[in-house]
Design an enzyme around this catalytic site. Structure first.
Site, PDB file in Angstrom:
ATOM      1  N   TYR A 111       0.821  -1.197   0.000  1.00 34.07           N
ATOM      2  CA  TYR A 111       0.000   0.000   0.000  1.00 34.07           C
ATOM      3  C   TYR A 111       0.864   1.259   0.000  1.00 34.07           C
ATOM      4  O   TYR A 111       1.838   1.348   0.740  1.00 34.07           O
ATOM      5  CB  TYR A 111      -0.907  -0.009   1.234  1.00 34.07           C
ATOM      6  CG  TYR A 111      -1.703   1.255   1.396  1.00 34.07           C
ATOM      7  CD1 TYR A 111      -2.869   1.447   0.667  1.00 34.07           C
ATOM      8  CD2 TYR A 111      -1.270   2.264   2.225  1.00 34.07           C
ATOM      9  CE1 TYR A 111      -3.587   2.615   0.791  1.00 34.07           C
ATOM     10  CE2 TYR A 111      -1.990   3.426   2.366  1.00 34.07           C
ATOM     11  CZ  TYR A 111      -3.156   3.600   1.644  1.00 34.07           C
ATOM     12  OH  TYR A 111      -3.865   4.767   1.764  1.00 34.07           O
ATOM     13  N   TRP A 113       1.363   5.556  -2.040  1.00 33.39           N
ATOM     14  CA  TRP A 113       1.182   6.435  -3.186  1.00 33.39           C
ATOM     15  C   TRP A 113       2.224   6.193  -4.269  1.00 33.39           C
ATOM     16  O   TRP A 113       1.996   6.526  -5.432  1.00 33.39           O
ATOM     17  CB  TRP A 113       1.261   7.892  -2.743  1.00 33.39           C
ATOM     18  CG  TRP A 113       0.004   8.433  -2.135  1.00 33.39           C
ATOM     19  CD1 TRP A 113      -0.638   7.963  -1.039  1.00 33.39           C
ATOM     20  CD2 TRP A 113      -0.755   9.550  -2.593  1.00 33.39           C
ATOM     21  NE1 TRP A 113      -1.738   8.738  -0.757  1.00 33.39           N
ATOM     22  CE2 TRP A 113      -1.839   9.720  -1.694  1.00 33.39           C
ATOM     23  CE3 TRP A 113      -0.611  10.450  -3.644  1.00 33.39           C
ATOM     24  CZ2 TRP A 113      -2.779  10.737  -1.844  1.00 33.39           C
ATOM     25  CZ3 TRP A 113      -1.548  11.466  -3.783  1.00 33.39           C
ATOM     26  CH2 TRP A 113      -2.622  11.590  -2.901  1.00 33.39           C
TER      27      TRP A 113
END
Length: 770
Positions: A111, A113
């Site tokens: 997980y 960005w």
């Protein structure tokens, strides 16, 4: 000679100035009205000493001694190896784990960005690779909005993120709205970013237009500066984690005065009568009136009553920020905010009603959608297992345990190999000491990283990756109507390779290179995705690839929807335009959620007392509520080693903001180094005094790279100021299993000891093979 090249990042688009292959500076684009200062600071980090320059393997793992004291993950030295050796180690370990423990033993949640770019999307590359290799256990939902993502489909129907195309856009607010009530504020610092990239920042100017049009703003937050000064917002400081109680007090006032929108509630909602019985105290003998709410929230009874009157007498919009749901029972303020908007009378009217996440990303409220843009093709995952994203430590520590999740019963799998790229679990996760203990459990941890951050130091095999400045790609942000070219600005540092290059080498070793690469080079992939986009939209909509690459930006045609689930349509005719809920209407009472039988999430929104808040017994020992919000100087933990973030530090440590009265009672002056602590741990930070925080609240942003004094020792002091040594690894509820980071009590004291050096940005010890 200097060259000027386009740069696209999550925090905006810039121009990189390069001289003889060396990155000299990064400048804002001339057409960006509010460029982020994070961009220019990227130069500092491009070649700093924290760069991972060669593949490295933890010494204890390489020697087959993963549990030897002093050689644990996070404390061990590393041995640099050749790429061929590294690829052999990773591919052999993937084969071994799959053969001995099954495909679900490989965790590929990864997980985070990562960086902007349609092709070099780290998580997409990893998932494609692992799916082709047999599958993997995935994670579900996000740390940012897990509670919201699970509750909203029950309440208003549709995809978890569909609400962003259904709520009023800023230009509609400018033209039609009279009053905005923002629970959790509207902090402009958060609107620096957009997942996938951004051409121009628009949120600041759109907010200015609202104020110029006469829209009034009310900020219900513990922090005054959660709303920009130019909005002249009324500040109602609210005790953290009590937003639901405030909303209930407002709703009760509407109901008993007959100010609520009976027609909308009757035609377009279901279950209001059952909720109203709770509201007036028929079920528990406690009316949730303004006086009751005032005693919980710290907002005066008269202010609550006045807010109820204004919300129902004007075209109003109730905004709820993501922060309020990252807390104990975080589903409740989201659900209750929808109910409050339905009662107030503006739901489904232009510029009014309800919305979430305004200013948390620049695109939110700017445009309803974006035209199609191609991305890396997905491969179905043969493994059905998944875990809620914030339950990774539970999974590692308690494999086989059964937990609830959104009406299902999930068995936590046994994870033997973690493959992480494009994210930083030692930033996102709560209670880092617990995570560090859990992180010792699996056989192997493989990480792709550009810098020796905490996640890299807690890995077994670290593969150095190129940054977004060191590869070719193009960006397309969420709801942003532009494509931005991303030509390589500089050569990768050391022996860094792209994620795709690494996975292609592994796929070749494992026997599926052609399936993974489709026989395309990386620039061929970038061109292919662009031309796929162009073909889908019509060749006249976009220039050909070479013209786009030369001009750096292309404008996408506007998206026309459809945008299912419109509240305007629902108001006009709920039979013709039903929502995708069991009733076809807004579910104020949900029979489905009620059937789950959860004791921490009922069939309608309720007030549940948090485990840690300023009225809890624990506040006798830890009397300050910690707000670990998003930073202004970086994106999460990205570029904490960049110039802008480094410039914000206080004597090298993350700033912690303290109300001046709380500081005075503790003998703390501005600029002092302090220890922030509770039973879970402690960290050093630099004191910043401000009355923008209500008394009893301290604010320490997330994202400072965790820097434990003794990495192998649980509870050891963090030198740098990471708030997640203090936050609880406790789910919001059995419904969403989301994180509850903002339910944490602490105390702060002057640090009197010898200050330890900050080593967050120093590489680990690198040793020759033994």
């Amino acid at each position: 000679m200097e060259r000027r090249l386009s740069v696209a990042t999550h925090w905006g688009s810039f121009v990189a100035v390069v001289d003889s292959g060396r990155l000299v500076r990064i400048e804002p684009r001339h057409d960006d009205p509010a460029p982020s200062p994070i961009g220019p600071g990227m130069v500092t980090a491009a070649e700093d000493s924290a760069r991972v320059l060669r593949p490295a393997v933890r010494k204890g793992w390489l020697n087959g001694e993963p549990r030897v004291p002093g050689a644990a993950r996070g404390a061990d030295a590393f041995v640099e190896v050749s790429w061929d050796h590294a690829i052999t180690l990773v591919s052999d370990e993937l084969r071994r784990v799959r053969a001995q423990h099954g495909d679900s033993a490989v965790f590929g949640g990864s997980y985070g960005w990562a960086s902007a770019g349609r092709f070099h999307n780290a998580q997409a590359q990893l998932h494609r690779f692992l799916a082709l290799d047999g599958g993997y256990t995935d994670s579900r939902n996000t740390y940012s909005t897990a509670a919201l993502e699970v509750i909203l489909p029950h309440v208003i129907g549709g995809h978890p993120w569909s609400y962003q195309s259904r709520m009023p856009m800023w230009d509609e607010i400018v033209d039609n709205c009279e009053l905005v009530v923002a629970f959790g504020g509207l902090a402009l610092k958060n609107s620096q970013v957009n997942p996938g990239g951004l051409a121009r920042h628009q949120t600041r100017d759109l907010q200015r237009r609202c104020r110029a049009a006469g829209v009034g703003f009310v900020n219900l937050s513990p922090i005054r500066s959660d709303v920009a000064d130019f909005l002249d917002a009324e500040w109602l400081p609210v005790v953290p984690n009590t937003d639901t109680a405030a909303m209930l007090g407002i709703a009760h006032t509407m109901l008993v005065n007959g100010w609520h929108d009976e027609d909308f509630l009757r035609r377009c909602c279901v279950g209001f009568d059952r909720f109203a019985a709770y509201l007036v105290g028929e079920l528990d003998g406690i009316p949730k009136d303004a006086a009751w709410a005032a005693g919980i929230t710290g907002i005066g009874r008269d202010a609550i009553t006045d807010l109820a009157r204004r919300l129902t007498s004007r075209r109003s919009l109730i905004m709820v920020n993501y922060a309020v749901q990252r807390a104990d029972h975080g589903e409740q303020p989201i659900w209750m905010s929808v109910v409050l908007a339905a009662m107030a009378g503006s739901m489904g009217r232009p510029g009014g009603g309800w919305g979430a996440g305004y200013a948390t990303m620049d695109a939110t409220g700017v445009a309803r959608d974006r035209a199609f843009v191609a991305t890396v093709p997905e491969v179905p995952n043969p493994v059905p297992d998944f875990i809620p994203v914030a339950r990774i430590a539970d999974t590692l520590l308690h494999p086989g345990e059964v937990i609830d999740y959104d009406g299902r019963r999930l068995t936590l799998p046994e994870l033997r190999l973690i493959y992480w790229c494009g994210g930083n679990p030692f930033h996102h996760h709560q209670d880092l000491h617990r995570l560090a203990r859990a992180w010792q459990v699996p056989d192997t941890v493989v990480v792709h990283e550009a810098w020796w951050n905490t996640t890299a130091k807690f890995a077994d095999i670290v593969l150095p990756v190129a940054t977004g400045l060191e590869r070719d790609d193009f960006a397309a942000g969420f709801s942003d109507p532009h494509l931005v070219a991303m030509p390589k600005v500089r050569e990768p540092a050391g022996e860094s390779r792209t994620d795709h290059h690494i996975f292609a080498a592994l796929a070749a070793r494992l026997g599926f290179e052609r399936e993974f690469t489709q026989s395309r080079s990386e620039i061929d992939w970038v061109r292919h995705l662009y031309e796929q986009t162009r073909a889908k939209l019509g060749t006249a909509a976009l220039p050909d690839f070479d013209d786009f690459w030369a001009s750096s930006t292309a404008e996408l045609p506007p998206s026309t929807g459809p945008h299912a689930g419109s509240f305007e349509d629902l108001r006009s005719d709920p039979r013709q335009f039903p929502l995708a809920t069991p009733s076809g209407r807004i579910e104020i009472f949900s029979e489905k959620i009620d059937s789950f039988g959860y004791d921490d999430c009922a069939g309608h929104p309720k007030w549940f007392e948090p485990a840690e808040w300023l009225r809890a017994d624990l506040s006798d020992r830890f009397p300050l509520h910690l707000i670990s919000n998003q930073p202004a100087t970086r994106l999460h933990s990205q570029y904490d080693n960049g110039g802008h973030s480094l410039g914000s530090k206080v004597r090298g440590r993350e700033p912690v903001t303290i109300n001046s009265s709380d500081a005075a009672s503790r003998g703390i002056a501005d600029g002092m180094i302090v220890r922030v602590f509770n039973d879970r741990g402690g960290c050093l930070a630099g004191a910043v005094l401000s009355d923008d925080l209500m008394p009893g609240v301290v604010q320490l942003s997330t994202g400072a790279w965790w820097d434990p004094v003794e990495p192998g020792s649980s509870g050891t002091l963090d030198r740098h100021g990471n708030p997640n040594v203090l936050t609880a690894d406790r789910p919001c509820s059995r419904l969403s299993q989301g994180p509850s980071a903002l339910s944490a009590l602490v105390d702060v004291e002057r640090y009197e000891g010898t200050l330890p050096d900050v080593l967050a940005f120093a590489p680990p010890k690198l040793v020759p093979p033994s």
